[in-house]
Design a protein around this motif. Sequence first.
Motif, PDB file in Angstrom:
ATOM      1  N   PHE A  52       5.324 -11.183   6.080  1.00 37.78           N
ATOM      2  CA  PHE A  52       6.088  -9.971   5.779  1.00 37.78           C
ATOM      3  C   PHE A  52       6.265  -9.784   4.271  1.00 37.78           C
ATOM      4  CE2 PHE A  52      10.293  -8.220   4.694  1.00 37.78           C
ATOM      5  CZ  PHE A  52      10.130  -6.923   5.165  1.00 37.78           C
ATOM      6  N   LEU A  53       6.652 -10.853   3.568  1.00 34.69           N
ATOM      7  CA  LEU A  53       6.875 -10.750   2.128  1.00 34.69           C
ATOM      8  C   LEU A  53       5.584 -10.417   1.393  1.00 34.69           C
ATOM      9  CD1 LEU A  53       9.296 -13.776   1.609  1.00 34.69           C
ATOM     10  CD2 LEU A  53       9.870 -11.345   1.434  1.00 34.69           C
ATOM     11  N   TYR A  54       4.499 -11.035   1.810  1.00 34.16           N
ATOM     12  CA  TYR A  54       3.201 -10.776   1.186  1.00 34.16           C
ATOM     13  C   TYR A  54       2.805  -9.308   1.338  1.00 34.16           C
ATOM     14  CZ  TYR A  54      -1.870 -10.246   1.295  1.00 34.16           C
ATOM     15  OH  TYR A  54      -3.137  -9.769   1.134  1.00 34.16           O
ATOM     16  N   LEU A  55       2.913  -8.773   2.574  1.00 35.92           N
ATOM     17  CA  LEU A  55       2.549  -7.374   2.809  1.00 35.92           C
ATOM     18  C   LEU A  55       3.456  -6.423   2.044  1.00 35.92           C
ATOM     19  CD1 LEU A  55       1.798  -7.330   6.657  1.00 35.92           C
ATOM     20  CD2 LEU A  55       0.147  -7.101   4.797  1.00 35.92           C
ATOM     21  N   THR A  56       4.748  -6.720   2.021  1.00 39.48           N
ATOM     22  CA  THR A  56       5.706  -5.854   1.341  1.00 39.48           C
ATOM     23  C   THR A  56       5.448  -5.818  -0.157  1.00 39.48           C
ATOM     24  OG1 THR A  56       7.409  -6.269   3.017  1.00 39.48           O
ATOM     25  CG2 THR A  56       8.160  -5.477   0.868  1.00 39.48           C
ATOM     26  N   LEU A  57       5.282  -6.987  -0.767  1.00 34.32           N
ATOM     27  CA  LEU A  57       5.097  -7.057  -2.222  1.00 34.32           C
ATOM     28  C   LEU A  57       3.739  -6.503  -2.639  1.00 34.32           C
ATOM     29  CD1 LEU A  57       6.683 -10.581  -2.693  1.00 34.32           C
ATOM     30  CD2 LEU A  57       7.583  -8.431  -3.605  1.00 34.32           C
ATOM     31  N   ALA A  58       2.688  -6.820  -1.858  1.00 32.46           N
ATOM     32  CA  ALA A  58       1.363  -6.276  -2.180  1.00 32.46           C
ATOM     33  C   ALA A  58       1.359  -4.757  -2.039  1.00 32.46           C
ATOM     34  CB  ALA A  58       0.309  -6.895  -1.263  1.00 32.46           C
ATOM     35  N   GLY A  59       1.990  -4.250  -0.961  1.00 31.34           N
ATOM     36  CA  GLY A  59       2.069  -2.803  -0.773  1.00 31.34           C
ATOM     37  C   GLY A  59       2.863  -2.121  -1.866  1.00 31.34           C
ATOM     38  N   ALA A  60       3.992  -2.733  -2.256  1.00 31.20           N
ATOM     39  CA  ALA A  60       4.816  -2.165  -3.324  1.00 31.20           C
ATOM     40  C   ALA A  60       4.034  -2.099  -4.636  1.00 31.20           C
ATOM     41  CB  ALA A  60       6.085  -2.997  -3.504  1.00 31.20           C
ATOM     42  N   GLU A  61       3.247  -3.138  -4.922  1.00 34.23           N
ATOM     43  CA  GLU A  61       2.463  -3.137  -6.158  1.00 34.23           C
ATOM     44  C   GLU A  61       1.355  -2.088  -6.104  1.00 34.23           C
ATOM     45  OE1 GLU A  61       0.395  -6.381  -9.178  1.00 34.23           O
ATOM     46  OE2 GLU A  61       2.012  -6.939  -7.808  1.00 34.23           O
ATOM     47  N   VAL A 111      11.730   3.228  -6.280  1.00 37.76           N
ATOM     48  CA  VAL A 111      12.206   3.223  -4.886  1.00 37.76           C
ATOM     49  C   VAL A 111      11.066   3.570  -3.931  1.00 37.76           C
ATOM     50  CG1 VAL A 111      13.717   4.414  -3.242  1.00 37.76           C
ATOM     51  CG2 VAL A 111      14.605   3.718  -5.468  1.00 37.76           C
ATOM     52  N   ALA A 112      10.240   4.547  -4.301  1.00 36.74           N
ATOM     53  CA  ALA A 112       9.106   4.936  -3.457  1.00 36.74           C
ATOM     54  C   ALA A 112       8.130   3.782  -3.296  1.00 36.74           C
ATOM     55  CB  ALA A 112       8.398   6.149  -4.064  1.00 36.74           C
ATOM     56  N   ALA A 113       7.884   3.032  -4.378  1.00 34.36           N
ATOM     57  CA  ALA A 113       6.971   1.888  -4.314  1.00 34.36           C
ATOM     58  C   ALA A 113       7.516   0.801  -3.386  1.00 34.36           C
ATOM     59  CB  ALA A 113       6.739   1.328  -5.716  1.00 34.36           C
ATOM     60  N   TRP A 114       8.782   0.439  -3.573  1.00 35.52           N
ATOM     61  CA  TRP A 114       9.389  -0.593  -2.718  1.00 35.52           C
ATOM     62  C   TRP A 114       9.481  -0.117  -1.269  1.00 35.52           C
ATOM     63  CZ3 TRP A 114       9.755  -5.481  -3.712  1.00 35.52           C
ATOM     64  CH2 TRP A 114       9.876  -5.934  -5.032  1.00 35.52           C
ATOM     65  N   LEU A 115       9.797   1.142  -1.062  1.00 36.73           N
ATOM     66  CA  LEU A 115       9.895   1.670   0.298  1.00 36.73           C
ATOM     67  C   LEU A 115       8.537   1.667   0.990  1.00 36.73           C
ATOM     68  CD1 LEU A 115      11.775   2.965   2.402  1.00 36.73           C
ATOM     69  CD2 LEU A 115      11.202   5.200   1.417  1.00 36.73           C
ATOM     70  N   GLY A 116       7.502   2.076   0.256  1.00 31.01           N
ATOM     71  CA  GLY A 116       6.153   2.071   0.820  1.00 31.01           C
ATOM     72  C   GLY A 116       5.705   0.671   1.203  1.00 31.01           C
ATOM     73  N   GLY A 117       5.983  -0.310   0.337  1.00 29.15           N
ATOM     74  CA  GLY A 117       5.637  -1.696   0.652  1.00 29.15           C
ATOM     75  C   GLY A 117       6.415  -2.230   1.840  1.00 29.15           C
ATOM     76  N   SER A 118       7.702  -1.884   1.917  1.00 31.78           N
ATOM     77  CA  SER A 118       8.544  -2.351   3.029  1.00 31.78           C
ATOM     78  C   SER A 118       8.078  -1.778   4.355  1.00 31.78           C
ATOM     79  CB  SER A 118      10.007  -1.951   2.783  1.00 31.78           C
ATOM     80  OG  SER A 118      10.488  -2.542   1.595  1.00 31.78           O
TER      81      SER A 118
END
Length: 313
Positions: free
Chosen positions: A102-111, A146-153
């Motif tokens: 979960f953390l990997y997908l969230t952080l990679a997506g946010a980046e 916020v959009a970046a973190w939301l998209g990754g989450s």
Amino acid sequence: MEWSNYSMYVDFVLLGLFSNTRFPWLLFALIVLVFVISVASNTMMIILIHLDSRLHTPMYFLLSQLSIMDILYISTIVPKMLVDQMVDQRAISFAGCTAQHFLYLTLAGAEFFLLGLMSYDRYVAICNPLRYPVLMNRKVCLLIVVAAWLGGSIDGFLLTPVTMQFPFCASREINHFFCEVPALLKLSCMDTSAYETAMYVCCIMMLLIPFSVISASYTRILITVYRMNEAEGRKKAVATCSSHMVVVSLFYGAAMYTYVLPHSYHTPEQDKAVSAFYTILTPLLNPLIYSLRNKDVTGALQKVLGRCSSSGR
């Protein structure tokens, strides 16, 4: 149901990055060095941006967020891998694998999303410099983050439960150094082709959305640069965008290889090598690319070092 319960209580085994190397401890020492430098350099970027008033601009605010993501990103994977090598154990619990996934997908997506949206900042700076304070005010910067973190989450919350609900009744050995989606799906005794197709479409969309923003921004930037009469202005504009383009090319290229290129075109060993590149090396390269090619950052670093040496005397 029995398969699902079984998968929840049995540990996985990560074969790791060191299993097929001739000099595992040399590779171990190299990764430790890269990890320390990555965390230190990204932390230094955050501190410099916070301390130096010249760096209190939208671009450097977004860069500080990128550094935060890189620190969390590399810390999600590398410490576990290094500890496993030190104590000679490869097990990871189902809960631990789920959390890492979960953390990997969230952080990679946010980046992914942040790098895409950062191109808008470069577009405004070059194509609308007089309106830059208005178009890139504090509210817009916060919305981008916020959009970046939301998209990754959203990426993490959507894919993690589906991936981890498959019954893993085959071998529990993950031929990887962390719980990445393609390596996990190979352990399932169910047909995952429909999910892999859906995930493929999802990854394409995740790439297309930021990539379309990048393409549109840099198309306008190239037109503006082409119309510039002064050579110095062109040089400055190219220097402003080149660092961002290098980082985007490295990160997006590696991700496209892993998630977009059909599996028949790459082997597990190649997957691990590419994953090591964008999970271990990219967080190291980001601050180096932005600092070595940026006079403002190097000037801020010299200023802080000068203060430290003066206080030391």
